[in-house]
Motif scaffolding. Structure first.
Motif, PDB file in Angstrom:
ATOM      1  N   ALA A  19       0.825  -1.206   0.000  1.00 55.42           N
ATOM      2  CA  ALA A  19       0.000   0.000   0.000  1.00 55.42           C
ATOM      3  C   ALA A  19       0.859   1.256   0.000  1.00 55.42           C
ATOM      4  N   ASP A  20       2.086   1.155   0.499  1.00 55.45           N
ATOM      5  CA  ASP A  20       2.982   2.309   0.588  1.00 55.45           C
ATOM      6  C   ASP A  20       4.130   2.148  -0.402  1.00 55.45           C
ATOM      7  N   PRO A  21       4.576   3.244  -1.016  1.00 57.77           N
ATOM      8  CA  PRO A  21       5.689   3.151  -1.973  1.00 57.77           C
ATOM      9  C   PRO A  21       7.026   2.952  -1.266  1.00 57.77           C
ATOM     10  N   ASP A  22       8.041   2.585  -2.076  1.00 54.81           N
ATOM     11  CA  ASP A  22       9.440   2.510  -1.620  1.00 54.81           C
ATOM     12  C   ASP A  22       9.650   1.502  -0.494  1.00 54.81           C
ATOM     13  N   GLN A  23       8.936   0.370  -0.566  1.00 55.14           N
ATOM     14  CA  GLN A  23       9.150  -0.692   0.420  1.00 55.14           C
ATOM     15  C   GLN A  23       9.746  -1.937  -0.221  1.00 55.14           C
ATOM     16  N   ILE A  24       9.356  -2.235  -1.446  1.00 55.45           N
ATOM     17  CA  ILE A  24       9.902  -3.391  -2.161  1.00 55.45           C
ATOM     18  C   ILE A  24      10.398  -2.933  -3.528  1.00 55.45           C
ATOM     19  N   ILE A  25      11.232  -3.760  -4.161  1.00 53.62           N
ATOM     20  CA  ILE A  25      11.588  -3.526  -5.567  1.00 53.62           C
ATOM     21  C   ILE A  25      10.423  -4.054  -6.390  1.00 53.62           C
ATOM     22  N   ASN A  26       9.633  -3.128  -6.919  1.00 58.35           N
ATOM     23  CA  ASN A  26       8.360  -3.514  -7.528  1.00 58.35           C
ATOM     24  C   ASN A  26       8.524  -4.485  -8.685  1.00 58.35           C
ATOM     25  N   ALA A  27       9.576  -4.305  -9.492  1.00 57.19           N
ATOM     26  CA  ALA A  27       9.750  -5.136 -10.683  1.00 57.19           C
ATOM     27  C   ALA A  27      10.440  -6.457 -10.399  1.00 57.19           C
ATOM     28  N   ALA A  28      10.928  -6.647  -9.168  1.00 54.20           N
ATOM     29  CA  ALA A  28      11.665  -7.875  -8.851  1.00 54.20           C
ATOM     30  C   ALA A  28      10.725  -9.079  -8.800  1.00 54.20           C
ATOM     31  N   GLU A  29      11.298 -10.243  -9.084  1.00 58.12           N
ATOM     32  CA  GLU A  29      10.536 -11.491  -8.974  1.00 58.12           C
ATOM     33  C   GLU A  29      10.154 -11.732  -7.517  1.00 58.12           C
ATOM     34  N   GLN A  30       8.906 -12.069  -7.296  1.00 54.69           N
ATOM     35  CA  GLN A  30       8.442 -12.441  -5.959  1.00 54.69           C
ATOM     36  C   GLN A  30       8.507 -13.966  -5.881  1.00 54.69           C
ATOM     37  N   LYS A  31       9.562 -14.445  -5.248  1.00 55.43           N
ATOM     38  CA  LYS A  31       9.823 -15.885  -5.249  1.00 55.43           C
ATOM     39  C   LYS A  31       8.858 -16.599  -4.306  1.00 55.43           C
ATOM     40  N   ILE A  32       8.246 -17.646  -4.837  1.00 54.79           N
ATOM     41  CA  ILE A  32       7.167 -18.346  -4.144  1.00 54.79           C
ATOM     42  C   ILE A  32       7.666 -19.655  -3.560  1.00 54.79           C
ATOM     43  N   THR A  33       7.281 -19.917  -2.335  1.00 51.02           N
ATOM     44  CA  THR A  33       7.414 -21.237  -1.729  1.00 51.02           C
ATOM     45  C   THR A  33       6.023 -21.697  -1.331  1.00 51.02           C
ATOM     46  N   VAL A  34       5.549 -22.749  -1.949  1.00 55.54           N
ATOM     47  CA  VAL A  34       4.226 -23.279  -1.632  1.00 55.54           C
ATOM     48  C   VAL A  34       4.320 -24.096  -0.346  1.00 55.54           C
ATOM     49  N   LEU A  35       3.478 -23.777   0.613  1.00 50.94           N
ATOM     50  CA  LEU A  35       3.445 -24.465   1.907  1.00 50.94           C
ATOM     51  C   LEU A  35       2.225 -25.375   1.979  1.00 50.94           C
ATOM     52  N   PRO A  36       2.287 -26.400   2.809  1.00 46.66           N
ATOM     53  CA  PRO A  36       1.106 -27.286   2.940  1.00 46.66           C
ATOM     54  C   PRO A  36      -0.150 -26.546   3.377  1.00 46.66           C
ATOM     55  N   ASP A  37       0.007 -25.441   4.132  1.00 49.56           N
ATOM     56  CA  ASP A  37      -1.152 -24.705   4.637  1.00 49.56           C
ATOM     57  C   ASP A  37      -1.159 -23.251   4.200  1.00 49.56           C
ATOM     58  N   GLY A  38      -0.449 -22.920   3.119  1.00 50.51           N
ATOM     59  CA  GLY A  38      -0.435 -21.536   2.675  1.00 50.51           C
ATOM     60  C   GLY A  38       0.636 -21.280   1.644  1.00 50.51           C
ATOM     61  N   ILE A  39       1.268 -20.128   1.749  1.00 50.26           N
ATOM     62  CA  ILE A  39       2.280 -19.747   0.760  1.00 50.26           C
ATOM     63  C   ILE A  39       3.234 -18.733   1.384  1.00 50.26           C
ATOM     64  N   GLN A  40       4.458 -18.701   0.864  1.00 52.75           N
ATOM     65  CA  GLN A  40       5.474 -17.762   1.343  1.00 52.75           C
ATOM     66  C   GLN A  40       6.052 -17.012   0.148  1.00 52.75           C
ATOM     67  N   LEU A  41       6.208 -15.702   0.309  1.00 53.70           N
ATOM     68  CA  LEU A  41       6.786 -14.855  -0.722  1.00 53.70           C
ATOM     69  C   LEU A  41       8.077 -14.229  -0.214  1.00 53.70           C
ATOM     70  N   ARG A  42       9.107 -14.296  -1.016  1.00 51.13           N
ATOM     71  CA  ARG A  42      10.374 -13.623  -0.702  1.00 51.13           C
ATOM     72  C   ARG A  42      10.558 -12.494  -1.717  1.00 51.13           C
ATOM     73  N   ILE A  43      10.585 -11.244  -1.208  1.00 46.10           N
ATOM     74  CA  ILE A  43      10.584 -10.072  -2.079  1.00 46.10           C
ATOM     75  C   ILE A  43      11.767  -9.178  -1.697  1.00 46.10           C
ATOM     76  N   PRO A  44      12.595  -8.763  -2.658  1.00 43.97           N
ATOM     77  CA  PRO A  44      13.714  -7.867  -2.341  1.00 43.97           C
ATOM     78  C   PRO A  44      13.233  -6.524  -1.801  1.00 43.97           C
ATOM     79  N   ARG A  45      13.924  -6.037  -0.774  1.00 42.93           N
ATOM     80  CA  ARG A  45      13.631  -4.714  -0.225  1.00 42.93           C
ATOM     81  C   ARG A  45      14.028  -3.627  -1.211  1.00 42.93           C
ATOM     82  N   ALA A  46      13.295  -2.516  -1.160  1.00 37.80           N
ATOM     83  CA  ALA A  46      13.662  -1.369  -1.984  1.00 37.80           C
ATOM     84  C   ALA A  46      14.954  -0.751  -1.458  1.00 37.80           C
ATOM     85  N   PRO A  47      15.827  -0.248  -2.338  1.00 37.77           N
ATOM     86  CA  PRO A  47      17.050   0.415  -1.867  1.00 37.77           C
ATOM     87  C   PRO A  47      16.764   1.588  -0.942  1.00 37.77           C
TER      88      PRO A  47
END
Length: 702
Positions: free
Chosen positions: A224-252
């Motif tokens: 919701a707020d700008p300048d928190q993540i690198i918007n164009a970066a790949e959001q790497k997914i780990t599928v969990l048995p009960d959900g999902i996990q996203l790894r996202i690079p922080r914005a510089p």
């Protein structure tokens, strides 16, 4: 217009070009009356779910936006550049308007940047509330709207809109229909009580974990707020048995972790949750196994990718697509080995330049398509019927010349002739172009990992990897041109070379037949068996063998040997379309994400064959390995679900799945083990039975 990142500055150049139009457009359109307002590339209208509002009640109204093709407006956080629409109300006393709501957004690639917003059409709901003391009768709602509509350029605009309502006691709230009703169903909802959202912040990444009780196959996070993540970066997914996990690079710009992270997590086009969680400092180790494919190039560096591409390019010369062209160039060197070395080297360098320029054009087109939102990959041009038709016609014309119907200046029989006079530098250059064109249906070993890595990198690295691939393709002939003495291992020039040149036309005519088959497949539905096109190709193969038989009779007339050879060739040719062996191989199911998810949920191993009719390596692997009795038995014994991802025609779902395993072309082969938490196993581009059987034994263990 807001630019939140230094990389976004290039967008400013396009915006500056549009300033004259922008200033003209900033003149407000509309007179405040009801009905749609047409502006540049956009149409806007205020609508309501019902014509009346009750005193003390509520009613849903909204701003409906319709856009021209490929133009977009923005979400509340526009991403790397842009501004969301804004609405300012002038309302009668007793009526108040809530905040404008934003439906689920989409990621909109913009070169190296990423925007968050909407294309085609969108509606922004607003809830009106009427005071209980409001008197019955007609009322007029007045609104001033500002927006930014973008494509390559961004054009600001503003409009004066209006909406008439009636205040009537007992007026019901309207039903959610039309564009506004659809938008209301797409507003992100609060997280369910039984779900949980947590965030951990490390030095380089934010790791978001959503627990819903079910395994989620896909997700995207929109801050919701700008300048928190690198918007164009790949959001790497780990599928969990009960959900999902996203790894996202922080914005510089995010030098310190925020106290909390707020935004929208999107699980599907019509499912998204509004989430907020405190950011807990800490590093989260990369999960070694997940339901999402483990990228096959996770350990690839730029230097490694360049090396893999170079070696893969060398091997590409041995592929059935490229070898005839290299063979012809080698024969040209046999007869010209006594020429001046400087001239031979010049031709080798010009041939190399033809390959490099062709590769640069291909990668430039790839990057332009991907910047425009496409996910085109290696061999993308072979998904075009126009390209196939032109290529088939060109190769057919070239093969006619080799067969002796006319002379294109490529004759190999004039011993001691001047190479430059016979072929010229233009011929060497365009032979390099031809080598590149016919190479695109093939993927050599090591190429898949290198190309998959390259297309996920900045443009400079992408060009470097493809340049290494082109240099690898050019190296064998370039080495021969610098060391023509190496050709002495071949027989001396003579009349035999003209015969061999004519015979070299045969694989080119066979290639044309194959391209005709591909052309027919491009006009067939992916769900069709394509049996008619297959039988047509077999008949054309019969005609080719009859043509060879006729050539033998003409080359050696009234000779018993040529007559016997012609009869045998004719018999073999007739047998090709007439013999119909029974196909006992297992049935493959067309790939869909749903089919993959269902098989994995059932605990079955899955083998996915990413293939295409225009991919020669794919056809060889299928017939020599995947249809072999040993491999078929292993598939059957281990109850493997077989999915075929046919990429003959462009399919965004298949392209997305290829990208998720860091691949951008075919052939690609993936085994998903039966265990849902086990990582995907990506096999080499060229298969052997041992490779497949070993992988199946490993991946189907309980």
């Amino acid at each position: 217009m807001t630019f939140r990142r230094p990389a976004a500055l290039f967008t400013l150049l396009f915006a500056l070009l549009a300033l004259p139009r922008a200033h003209a457009q900033m003149q407000e359109v509309g007179d405040g009356g009801p009905g749609p307002i047409k502006a540049q590339h956009i149409t806007l209208e205020l609508v309501s779910l019902a014509p009346a509002i009750a005193p003390g009640g509520t009613q849903q109204v909204g701003l409906v936006v319709t856009l021209e093709e490929k133009w977009h407006v923005y979400w509340m956080n526009a991403g790397d550049a842009g501004e969301p629409p804004k609405i300012t109300w002038t309302l009668p006393t007793g009526i108040t308007a809530g905040p404008m709501q934003f439906p689920i957004p989409s990621r909109l690639p913009n070169g190296p940047l990423m925007d968050f917003g909407y294309e085609d059409a969108v509606a922004f709901p607003v809830q009106l509330t009427a005071a209980s003391t409001l008197k019955p009768g007609p009322v007029h709602l007045d609104a001033h709207v500002r927006w930014l509509v973008c494509r390559e350029v961004c054009i600001p605009g503003k409009a004066h809109l209006g909406l008439n309502l009636n205040v009537a006691p007992g007026a019901p709230v309207g039903q959610p229909v039309g564009a506004l009703g659809a938008a209301l169903k797409l507003i992100p909802t609060p997280l369910p009580d039984d779900a949980k959202f947590t965030v951990k912040g490390g030095k380089t990444d934010l790791v978001l974990t959503l627990t819903t009780g079910d395994s989620e196959p896909d997700a995207e996070f929109y801050p919701a707020d700008p300048d928190q993540i690198i918007n164009a970066a790949e959001q790497k997914i780990t599928v969990l048995p009960d959900g999902i996990q996203l790894r996202i690079p922080r914005a510089p710009e995010l030098t310190r972790l925020p106290n909390e992270l707020h935004g929208v997590i999107k699980l599907a086009d019509d499912v998204a949750y509004e989430v907020t969680a405190p950011v807990v400092p800490g590093e989260v180790a990369v999960t070694p196994g997940s339901g999402a494919p483990t990228p096959a190039t996770s350990g690839v560096t730029t230097i490694t990718a360049i090396g893999l591409a170079f070696v893969g390019g060398i091997i590409l010369n041995l592929m059935p697509c490229v070898f005839p062209v290299l063979f012809l160039k080698g024969l040209a060197l046999v007869q010209s080995s006594n020429e001046e070395r400087s001239r031979l080297r010049s031709h080798g360098l010009v041939y190399t330049l033809g390959i490099l320029v062709s590769f640069w054009i291909i990668v430039g087109a790839l990057l332009i398509l991907r910047a425009g939102g496409s996910q085109a990959g290696w061999g993308f041009q072979l998904q075009s019927p126009t390209f196939i038709a032109v290529l088939a016609a060109g190769l057919f014309f070239f093969a006619l010349s080799l067969a002796g119907q006319f002379d294109l200046g490529l004759s190999l029989t004039s011993v001691g002739g001047d190479l430059a006079q016979k072929q010229g530098y233009t011929g060497s250059f365009f032979t390099g172009v031809l080598a590149t064109i016919v190479a695109t249906p093939c993927t050599a070993p090591l190429m898949g990992a290198a190309i998959g890595f390259a297309l996920a990198q900045p443009a400079g690295i992408t060009f470097a990897v493809f340049t290494a691939l082109g240099l690898g393709l050019a190296t064998p002939y370039l080495a021969l041109s610098f060391q023509p003495a190496w050709t002495r291992i071949l027989p001396r020039p003579g009349a035999w070379m003209e015969v061999l040149k004519q015979l070299t036309a045969v694989p080119l005519f066979a290639t044309v037949i194959w391209l005709v088959w591909v052309y027919g497949r491009l006009y067939s539905s992916p769900t069709e068996a394509g049996q008619g096109v297959d039988h047509l190709a077999l008949l054309l193969g019969c005609l080719l063998l009859l043509a060879i038989a006729g050539w033998a009779l003409g080359k050696w007339p009234a000779r018993r040997g040529s007559t016997i050879a012609a009869v045998l060739l004719a018999a073999l040719g007739l047998a090709i379309p007439l013999y119909q062996p029974k196909d006992t191989s297992l049935v493959w199911t067309s790939y869909t994400q749903q089919a993959l998810d269902q098989a994995r949920a059932a605990g079955r191993p899955v083998f996915i064959d990413f293939t295409a009719a225009w991919c020669l390596s794919c056809q060889v692997n299928e017939r020599a390995v995947l249809k072999s009795a040993d491999v078929q038995k292993q598939f059957r014994d281990h109850n493997v679900t077989l999915l075929r991802a046919d990429w003959t025609q462009y399919d965004p779902e298949i392209t997305k799945e290829l990208a998720s395993i860091n691949r951008s072309g075919v052939p690609t082969y993936v085994i998903y083990p039966a265990a849902p938490s086990a990582p995907a196993d990506v096999l080499p581009e060229l298969l052997t039975k041992d490779i497949v059987l070993t992988a199946l034994t490993k991946d189907t263990k309980p």
